[in-house]
Design a protein around this motif. Structure first.
Motif, PDB file in Angstrom:
ATOM      1  N   PHE A  37      47.201 -60.261 -81.615  1.00  0.00           N
ATOM      2  CA  PHE A  37      47.212 -59.204 -82.623  1.00  0.00           C
ATOM      3  C   PHE A  37      48.625 -58.993 -83.167  1.00  0.00           C
ATOM      4  CE2 PHE A  37      47.882 -54.736 -83.685  1.00  0.00           C
ATOM      5  CZ  PHE A  37      46.957 -54.586 -84.698  1.00  0.00           C
ATOM      6  N   LYS A  39      40.425 -46.058 -89.453  1.00  0.00           N
ATOM      7  CA  LYS A  39      39.297 -46.223 -90.381  1.00  0.00           C
ATOM      8  C   LYS A  39      38.494 -44.929 -90.522  1.00  0.00           C
ATOM      9  CE  LYS A  39      35.547 -47.967 -92.396  1.00  0.00           C
ATOM     10  NZ  LYS A  39      35.448 -47.648 -93.827  1.00  0.00           N
ATOM     11  N   TYR A  40      38.121 -44.295 -89.391  1.00  0.00           N
ATOM     12  CA  TYR A  40      37.184 -43.180 -89.478  1.00  0.00           C
ATOM     13  C   TYR A  40      37.867 -41.823 -89.648  1.00  0.00           C
ATOM     14  CZ  TYR A  40      33.979 -46.820 -88.228  1.00  0.00           C
ATOM     15  OH  TYR A  40      33.288 -47.981 -88.246  1.00  0.00           O
ATOM     16  N   ASP A  64      34.665 -52.580 -92.091  1.00  0.00           N
ATOM     17  CA  ASP A  64      34.936 -52.308 -90.678  1.00  0.00           C
ATOM     18  C   ASP A  64      34.231 -53.284 -89.737  1.00  0.00           C
ATOM     19  OD1 ASP A  64      32.511 -51.305 -91.315  1.00  0.00           O
ATOM     20  OD2 ASP A  64      32.811 -49.300 -90.464  1.00  0.00           O
ATOM     21  N   GLY A  97      41.360 -61.719 -80.640  1.00  0.00           N
ATOM     22  CA  GLY A  97      42.551 -60.974 -81.050  1.00  0.00           C
ATOM     23  C   GLY A  97      43.010 -61.377 -82.442  1.00  0.00           C
ATOM     24  N   GLY A 142      35.946 -56.732 -81.618  1.00  0.00           N
ATOM     25  CA  GLY A 142      36.365 -55.694 -80.676  1.00  0.00           C
ATOM     26  C   GLY A 142      35.307 -55.469 -79.613  1.00  0.00           C
ATOM     27  N   ILE A 144      36.426 -55.773 -87.728  1.00  0.00           N
ATOM     28  CA  ILE A 144      37.057 -55.467 -86.437  1.00  0.00           C
ATOM     29  C   ILE A 144      36.038 -55.019 -85.406  1.00  0.00           C
ATOM     30  CG2 ILE A 144      39.356 -54.963 -87.348  1.00  0.00           C
ATOM     31  CD1 ILE A 144      38.624 -51.964 -87.000  1.00  0.00           C
ATOM     32  N   LEU A 145      34.900 -54.476 -85.898  1.00  0.00           N
ATOM     33  CA  LEU A 145      33.899 -53.931 -84.976  1.00  0.00           C
ATOM     34  C   LEU A 145      33.389 -54.997 -84.009  1.00  0.00           C
ATOM     35  CD1 LEU A 145      32.177 -51.445 -84.242  1.00  0.00           C
ATOM     36  CD2 LEU A 145      30.454 -52.303 -85.808  1.00  0.00           C
ATOM     37  N   ALA A 152      44.559 -60.868 -76.380  1.00  0.00           N
ATOM     38  CA  ALA A 152      44.160 -60.243 -77.637  1.00  0.00           C
ATOM     39  C   ALA A 152      45.323 -59.464 -78.232  1.00  0.00           C
ATOM     40  CB  ALA A 152      42.954 -59.330 -77.415  1.00  0.00           C
ATOM     41  N   ALA A 153      46.047 -58.718 -77.371  1.00  0.00           N
ATOM     42  CA  ALA A 153      47.181 -57.929 -77.870  1.00  0.00           C
ATOM     43  C   ALA A 153      48.285 -58.836 -78.401  1.00  0.00           C
ATOM     44  CB  ALA A 153      47.720 -57.031 -76.756  1.00  0.00           C
ATOM     45  N   PHE A 205      40.114 -54.145 -93.096  1.00  0.00           N
ATOM     46  CA  PHE A 205      39.163 -53.393 -92.269  1.00  0.00           C
ATOM     47  C   PHE A 205      38.868 -52.007 -92.817  1.00  0.00           C
ATOM     48  CE2 PHE A 205      41.349 -49.997 -89.979  1.00  0.00           C
ATOM     49  CZ  PHE A 205      42.663 -50.283 -90.283  1.00  0.00           C
ATOM     50  N   PHE A 261      44.910 -51.363 -79.438  1.00  0.00           N
ATOM     51  CA  PHE A 261      45.066 -51.596 -80.885  1.00  0.00           C
ATOM     52  C   PHE A 261      43.736 -51.464 -81.603  1.00  0.00           C
ATOM     53  CE2 PHE A 261      44.491 -55.849 -79.052  1.00  0.00           C
ATOM     54  CZ  PHE A 261      43.543 -56.422 -79.889  1.00  0.00           C
ATOM     55  N   TRP A 262      42.657 -51.780 -80.890  1.00  0.00           N
ATOM     56  CA  TRP A 262      41.337 -51.653 -81.502  1.00  0.00           C
ATOM     57  C   TRP A 262      40.952 -50.185 -81.664  1.00  0.00           C
ATOM     58  CZ3 TRP A 262      36.013 -50.997 -79.583  1.00  0.00           C
ATOM     59  CH2 TRP A 262      35.064 -51.370 -80.535  1.00  0.00           C
ATOM     60  N   VAL A 303      52.490 -52.320 -79.102  1.00  0.00           N
ATOM     61  CA  VAL A 303      51.283 -52.676 -79.840  1.00  0.00           C
ATOM     62  C   VAL A 303      50.883 -51.543 -80.780  1.00  0.00           C
ATOM     63  CG1 VAL A 303      48.907 -53.442 -79.624  1.00  0.00           C
ATOM     64  CG2 VAL A 303      50.569 -54.070 -77.882  1.00  0.00           C
ATOM     65  N   ILE A 340      40.824 -59.917 -85.221  1.00  0.00           N
ATOM     66  CA  ILE A 340      41.145 -58.518 -85.530  1.00  0.00           C
ATOM     67  C   ILE A 340      42.472 -58.447 -86.287  1.00  0.00           C
ATOM     68  CG2 ILE A 340      41.644 -56.257 -84.543  1.00  0.00           C
ATOM     69  CD1 ILE A 340      39.767 -56.968 -82.248  1.00  0.00           C
ATOM     70  N   GLN A 396      43.306 -56.975 -90.499  1.00  0.00           N
ATOM     71  CA  GLN A 396      44.072 -55.745 -90.703  1.00  0.00           C
ATOM     72  C   GLN A 396      44.149 -55.295 -92.154  1.00  0.00           C
ATOM     73  OE1 GLN A 396      47.787 -54.649 -88.302  1.00  0.00           O
ATOM     74  NE2 GLN A 396      47.486 -56.796 -87.919  1.00  0.00           N
TER      75      GLN A 396
END
Lengths: 313, 302
Positions: free
Chosen positions: B239, A153-154, B266, B252, B273, B269-270, B235-236, B262, A145-146, A256, B255, B259
């Protein structure tokens, strides 16, 4: 061979029976009355009693389980409480997206994992090998998910090369839909390519230590022919196994990824069912996904005989 | 195995005076483990993360819960190294607190899965009639993908930190059980077990005092990997909103709550993560190193 297939099939049925039991029990270990939990705090006692009757909750546990099994055999997974339609239908509506996503992700994971794994094994201990193994370990440590959020984003927000989310308009053609699935497939494929890479590498290294490979080399055959023709063939079985395994894992991983990209697939259905406590949907999805998981593993086992003529059951 | 007569406590053996040399199994293991620089580095990173997790309440630069509406969504600065979140809270402080919570979940999952898995594995490996049944049960549990089974348990149990631990603990139990069973099947056939049986040792004594100590290496390796998987899966789950309740800042959850923001911010989340990746990566490298370090000893024993 036939005996083997029958025996494997019987073993699979036992596992599926136990799976069905686990799935059945999951909705029964809910603290409190499942019917009351599903209907929420605004429900009247009459509503709860009606739902209890409809779900057969007043029967003894064993009877309930047998009734449930009878339903499953008839491909009836019950009705969704919130979607007002049979669970089978709800799953079918969402399966195209999840199927396509899984296939694209498996494709990406294979395209990265298998060639790099072969290269890594061929150049064992070298810079390429060490880099590949290191990157594989890194890829296996990143939550999908990350990766998904970072790609959005990018590549989608900052550069608008891909759609940010969704599955396009309902009348979009296959190519347009696949364009919406490129980023999700990358997000899901990268962590899973690591496993394929490591298995391919190990399997190739194992095969390449055999005498016949040394003989092939000694005959003066080009290294490429030795690796791709002599070694790869016999290394295929473990590679095939791990690809089957990752395919199954990715169906679950799609849960996910679909949430990250706002895709209306099976995963999205499961997550919203959990949040709404729509137990028939949760149970149905669990049953179907684990059945696919078990079936894929069985298929891979049976494919061995096709890939490797030496395997006779 | 220096076998002290049964029933007597720990009589210090004269051999322990033998110059306390560095020949103890633990020292040998560590020496093997640290032969590779990458493993040393990962081990140090792991220790550092653990230290942050333990000391988090005292060493965070800011109060991780303190809101500052005027200073919300600020990119990293000299004061706020990791920037601030949607309520103006310091992201670095929250990542540090997150280490405490995420590692706590991971460790507890390891404890649950290892305890349950070891007991089941020993039962299956030593008590023959139970073997078939227990192994089919692990087959059934392993027929579900990890994350899906965890989600299903969470749906039944409801979101809370301890339910996440319970759900993930059950999900990873079969992995430990299979490894323990396989190793137990090998050890139970060894002559010293026969000797112990001949001496009249009771079954619990044989299982827990003679077999179990010989299974520690595979259990340790599995535990390290489960620690890594548990952090990823927690984390999942968080999330997806079906894990630890969103007010608890695990990595998790951080992040998940970022949502909405971000795309502009950014750093939200950076950093959490990267914390996940760094932790899981160093755990996996240490796990690999452990397996390699322990493997030659296993082969020698065979």
């Amino acid at each position: 061979m036939l005996v083997y297939i029958v025996r494997r099939f019987a073993g699979m049925m036992v596992v599926m029976l136990l799976v069905a039991m686990v799935v059945f029990l999951i909705a029964r270990v809910v603290p409190g009355d499942p019917a009351a939990v599903m209907l929420g705090s605004s429900a009247t006692p009459e509503d709860i009693a009606a739902l209890r009757g409809r779900l057969g909750l007043d029967e003894p546990l064993l009877t309930q389980f047998l009734l449930y099994l009878g339903q499953i055999v008839r491909f009836d997974l019950g009705d969704s409480i919130f979607l007002n339609r049979p669970v089978v239908q709800a799953l079918a509506e969402r399966s195209e997206l999840t199927g396509l996503l899984t296939m694209m992700s498996v494709g990406i994971a294979m395209l990265i994992g298998v060639p790099v794994g072969i290269l890594s094994a061929a150049k064992r201990g070298g810079l390429v090998d060490q880099t590949a193994v290191g990157l594989a370990m890194l890829a296996a440590s990143i939550p999908s998910f990350w990766i998904g959020l970072t790609l959005i984003k990018y590549l989608a927000v900052d550069h608008a090369w891909f759609p940010v989310a969704g599955y396009g308009p309902p009348d979009a053609d296959l190519l347009e839909r696949m364009r919406h699935l490129v980023l999700p497939a990358i997000a899901l494929g990268i962590p899973n390519s690591a496993l394929i890479l490591r298995f391919t590498r190990t399997s190739m290294l194992d095969v390449m230590s055999h005498d016949y490979v040394r003989t092939a080399r000694a005959k003066g055959l080009p290294p490429l022919v030795v690796v791709l023709k002599h070694a790869l063939r016999n290394a295929m079985i473990p590679i095939l196994t791990v690809i089957g395994l990752t395919t199954a894992v990715m169906i679950a991983g799609a849960i996910v990824t679909e949430t990250v990209f706002g895709l209306p697939g099976v995963g999205n259905l499961i997550v919203s069912a959990v949040l709404r406590r729509d137990y028939p949907v949760i149970q149905g999805a669990l049953l179907v996904v684990s059945a696919i998981y078990v079936l894929i593993n069985l298929t891979v086992d049976l494919l061995y005989a096709v890939v490797d003529p030496r395997v006779r059951y | 195995m220096a076998s002290v007569p049964a029933g007597h406590g720990n009589v210090p053996l004269p051999s322990s005076t033998k110059a306390g040399s560095s020949r103890s199994p633990a020292t040998l293991l560590l020496r093997q483990l640290f032969r590779r620089r990458l493993v040393v580095l990962s081990f140090l990173i792991m220790l550092a993360i653990l230290a942050v997790a333990l000391l988090a309440p005292w060493i965070t630069p800011f109060n991780p819960m303190k809101m500052d509406i005027l200073g919300r969504l600020k990119p990293p600065t000299a004061a706020h190294w990791f920037g601030t979140d949607e309520y103006g809270r310091d992201v670095l402080s929250r990542v540090m607190l997150g280490a405490r919570l995420s590692l706590l979940v991971g460790l507890l999952v390891v404890v649950v899965a290892t305890l349950l898995g070891t007991l089941l594995g020993l039962a299956a490996g030593y008590v023959r009639p139970l073997d078939g049944l227990l192994m089919r049960l692990t087959d059934a549990l392993m027929a579900f993908p990890d994350i899906l089974l965890a989600i299903a348990f969470m749906a039944a149990l409801g979101p809370s930190l301890y339910n996440v631990v319970l759900a993930l603990g059950i999900v990873y139990t079969p992995r430990v059980a299979r490894v323990v069973r396989a190793a137990c099947l090998v050890v139970r056939e060894m002559p010293f077990i026969e000797a112990a049986t001949a001496l009249g040792a009771s079954t619990p004594r044989i299982v827990f005092l003679h077999i179990l100590p010989n299974l520690m290496s595979p259990i340790l390796v599995q535990a390290t990997f489960i620690f890594a998987y548990a952090i990823l899966t927690e984390a999942a789950l968080s999330f997806l909103g079906v894990g630890v309740p969103p007010t608890t800042p695990t990595w998790g959850n951080m992040i998940a709550s970022a949502q909405q923001y971000f795309q502009q911010a950014d750093w939200l989340i950076l950093f959490p993560g990267c914390a996940i990746v760094l932790t899981v990566l160093s755990l996996q490298i240490v796990g690999d190193g452990l397996r390699d370090a322990l493997d030659p000893r296993l082969q020698k024993a065979k």
